[in-house]
Motif scaffolding. Structure first.
Motif, short mmCIF file in Angstrom:
data_model
loop_
_atom_site.label_atom_id
_atom_site.label_comp_id
_atom_site.label_asym_id
_atom_site.label_seq_id
_atom_site.Cartn_x
_atom_site.Cartn_y
_atom_site.Cartn_z
N PRO A 105 0.81 -1.22 0.00
CA PRO A 105 0.00 0.00 0.00
C PRO A 105 0.85 1.27 0.00
CG PRO A 105 0.16 -0.87 2.22
CD PRO A 105 0.94 -1.82 1.35
N LEU A 106 0.33 2.32 -0.59
CA LEU A 106 1.04 3.59 -0.71
C LEU A 106 0.55 4.64 0.28
CD1 LEU A 106 1.08 3.80 -4.61
CD2 LEU A 106 3.07 3.49 -3.15
N VAL A 110 -0.91 8.52 -0.31
CA VAL A 110 -1.90 8.07 -1.28
C VAL A 110 -3.02 7.35 -0.53
CG1 VAL A 110 -2.34 6.60 -3.29
CG2 VAL A 110 -0.19 7.87 -3.10
N PRO A 111 -4.29 7.76 -0.71
CA PRO A 111 -5.39 7.08 -0.01
C PRO A 111 -5.40 5.59 -0.34
CG PRO A 111 -6.16 9.11 -1.02
CD PRO A 111 -4.75 8.89 -1.51
N PRO A 125 -5.06 0.37 -7.34
CA PRO A 125 -5.25 0.78 -8.74
C PRO A 125 -4.06 1.54 -9.31
CG PRO A 125 -7.25 1.18 -7.49
CD PRO A 125 -6.19 0.79 -6.50
N LEU A 126 -3.41 2.38 -8.49
CA LEU A 126 -2.26 3.14 -8.98
C LEU A 126 -1.08 2.21 -9.27
CD1 LEU A 126 -1.17 5.93 -9.62
CD2 LEU A 126 -0.46 6.15 -7.24
N CYS A 127 -0.85 1.22 -8.39
CA CYS A 127 0.23 0.26 -8.64
C CYS A 127 -0.05 -0.58 -9.88
CB CYS A 127 0.42 -0.64 -7.42
SG CYS A 127 1.07 0.21 -5.96
N LEU A 158 6.07 9.63 -5.54
CA LEU A 158 5.55 8.67 -4.58
C LEU A 158 6.44 8.46 -3.38
CD1 LEU A 158 4.19 5.87 -6.95
CD2 LEU A 158 2.91 7.69 -5.83
N SER A 159 7.73 8.76 -3.49
CA SER A 159 8.61 8.44 -2.38
C SER A 159 8.49 9.48 -1.28
CB SER A 159 10.06 8.33 -2.86
OG SER A 159 10.78 9.48 -2.57
N ALA A 160 8.94 9.09 -0.09
CA ALA A 160 8.88 10.00 1.06
C ALA A 160 9.82 11.17 0.89
CB ALA A 160 9.21 9.24 2.35
#
Length: 483
Positions: free
Chosen positions: A67-68, A73-74, A80-82, A334-336
């Motif tokens: 999970p993101l 990301v909610p 779905p995004l992955c 996407l990364s921290a």
């Protein structure tokens, strides 16, 4: 007729799945040759399906991004995004392979000159793609870990040349099936060619090992923190890293190490070492260059708690560290630590004890840049990575690429990774030591600086380019004669 078309579509999908499975971590060239046989006979659309299936299998580790929620990301959008990212990469593979198959149709695949031209162009395309953001692994890496003898030819032709040879061997099998009158003789010649290629690869590895010029040895201690990326910047994990780093500094001094290495992103922006080190430290981390954030390999000389030099990451992870038009979209990725800017392209890190070739994360896929650094004086190769939260499949692909890079340049390679693989690879591609995946620990090794140049380090892609020119000239002359 319709049944034949359905059969060919089924064959295309099955062969693509087989090709994806034949790549590392399995690394089985014979399975890849079988998967390549129908590719020479497919239509461009069927070739596109072949490419999509191969990428879906070989890049399935992308689904482990889910999970993101840890990067904002909610959760309902995470999977779905992955999936969208995974399917987008497969679509790109489909477009590239379909376009290549269209070119094969234009050239005509029955003649060796046409097959050679198409195969060499594929190999060059892999080399070029490895310099951009959307390539990780291709046919050039298929020889490892299962066939180190064939991989020895990388010292002559690099990964692009290995990709070309895989395609030509698949073409040879395809021709053997078609040539009914001379099938036995053709397949015997194909088998002898396979044996000759393996013999040449082994001979190259042995001769390079005997003739290599070795300099002073260097003892390296690698720290594998095994800190989950999703928890990396929590207070608890930062305290754990500080304890591990202090213990590693003490261990390195007690065991007589010359260098301590930490993986990509180990230190936060502006973070100093807990105490003045008695030896040089190389650590992945972050630094500010003017207004830009850089992911870098930070260099701490003995006695310095602040980094005195750095080599910035050049090839950024798309969506994770960088997205096109990120300034306009207001999204850092996407990364921290999204919003990272790329550094300069050369992968050479000058040091008082001898220059290194450095690959940060998936820069390891770009063999030509590391070979150029070896030509410019790098005595060994350092790979620094953080492959969490990806599964062991990606770690094993990383290991195969590390072996290939060591062979290409005939250099020792040391990998420092957050959760693995932290390992040591000899110049002939053997993994001599490795820490268990996902476990914190240290790895002590001794490497030699090497100064020789393999043919690939010396010539780069010139042999492939000359093969392209020669095959093109042969085809052009043949058409002139026919006309």
């Amino acid at each position: 007729m319709a049944e034949n078309r359905r059969l060919w579509w089924t064959v295309a999908a099955a062969a693509g799945l087989l090709a994806g499975g034949a790549l590392p971590p399995l690394g089985s060239p014979p399975l890849l040759w079988l998967a390549l046989v129908p590719l020479w006979a497919l239509s461009p659309a069927q070739g596109a399906l072949w490419g999509a299936m191969a990428v879906l299998i070989s890049h399935r580790w992308l689904l482990w991004l889910h999970p993101l929620d840890w990067v904002g990301v909610p959760l309902p959008l995470s999977l779905p995004l992955c999936l969208l990212l995974w399917l987008s990469i497969a679509l790109l593979g489909a477009v590239l392979v379909g376009g290549w198959r269209w070119l094969v149709g234009r050239l005509g695949a029955d003649r060796f000159a046409a097959a050679l031209l198409a195969s060499a162009l594929w190999g060059l395309a892999e080399v070029l793609l490895a310099k951009g953001p959307l390539f990780w692994i291709g046919l050039g890496a298929a020889a490892l870990p299962g066939d180190p003898a064939l991989a020895g030819l990388a010292q002559l032709l690099g990964a692009g040349g290995l990709a070309m040879l895989q395609l030509l061997l698949g073409w040879g099998l395809w021709q053997g099936v078609l040539r009914r009158r001379w099938r036995g003789r053709w397949l015997l010649g194909w088998l002898l060619s396979v044996l000759a290629l393996h013999g040449a690869g082994l001979q190259q590895l042995r001769s390079e090992s005997r003739s290599a010029l070795e300099g002073p040895r260097e003892t390296v201690l690698v720290l594998q923190p095994a800190i989950p990326t999703r928890e990396k910047f929590s207070w608890l994990q930062q305290r754990s890293l500080q304890r591990q780093l202090s213990a590693a500094l003490t261990e390195a001094q007690q065991r007589g190490a010359d260098l301590l290495v930490l993986p990509e992103g180990a230190l936060a922006l502006g973070q100093e070492l807990p105490s003045p080190p008695a030896l040089e430290v190389l650590s992945g981390g972050f630094r500010q260059q003017d207004l830009e954030l850089r992911s870098s390999l930070l260099q701490f000389p003995a006695g310095a708690t602040e980094a005195q030099a750095a080599l910035d990451k050049h090839r950024l992870v798309p969506l994770g560290e960088w997205i096109p038009g990120s300034g306009l979209l207001g999204w850092a990725g996407l990364s921290a630590v999204g919003g990272v800017s790329p550094g300069e392209a050369p992968r050479l890190l000058p040091r008082a004890d001898g220059a290194l070739a450095v690959a940060i994360c998936y820069e390891l896929a770009d063999g030509s840049s590391l070979s150029r650094a070896s030509r410019d004086g790098a005595g060994w190769i350092l790979a620094s990575a953080n492959l969490d939260p990806y599964p062991e499949q990606l770690q094993q692909q990383f290991r195969a690429l590390a072996q290939l890079r060591a062979i290409e340049a005939s250099r020792w390679l040391v990998s420092a990774a957050n959760t693995g693989p932290s390992l040591v690879v000899s110049p002939d591609g053997q993994v001599l030591a490795q820490l268990p995946s996902g476990q914190a620990g240290t790895l002590l090794s001794t490497v030699s600086r090497r100064f020789g140049q393999t043919p690939y380090v010396r010539w780069g892609e010139w042999p492939l380019l000359l093969l392209v020119l020669g095959a093109s000239a042969s085809l052009a002359w043949s058409r002139v004669r026919q006309s």
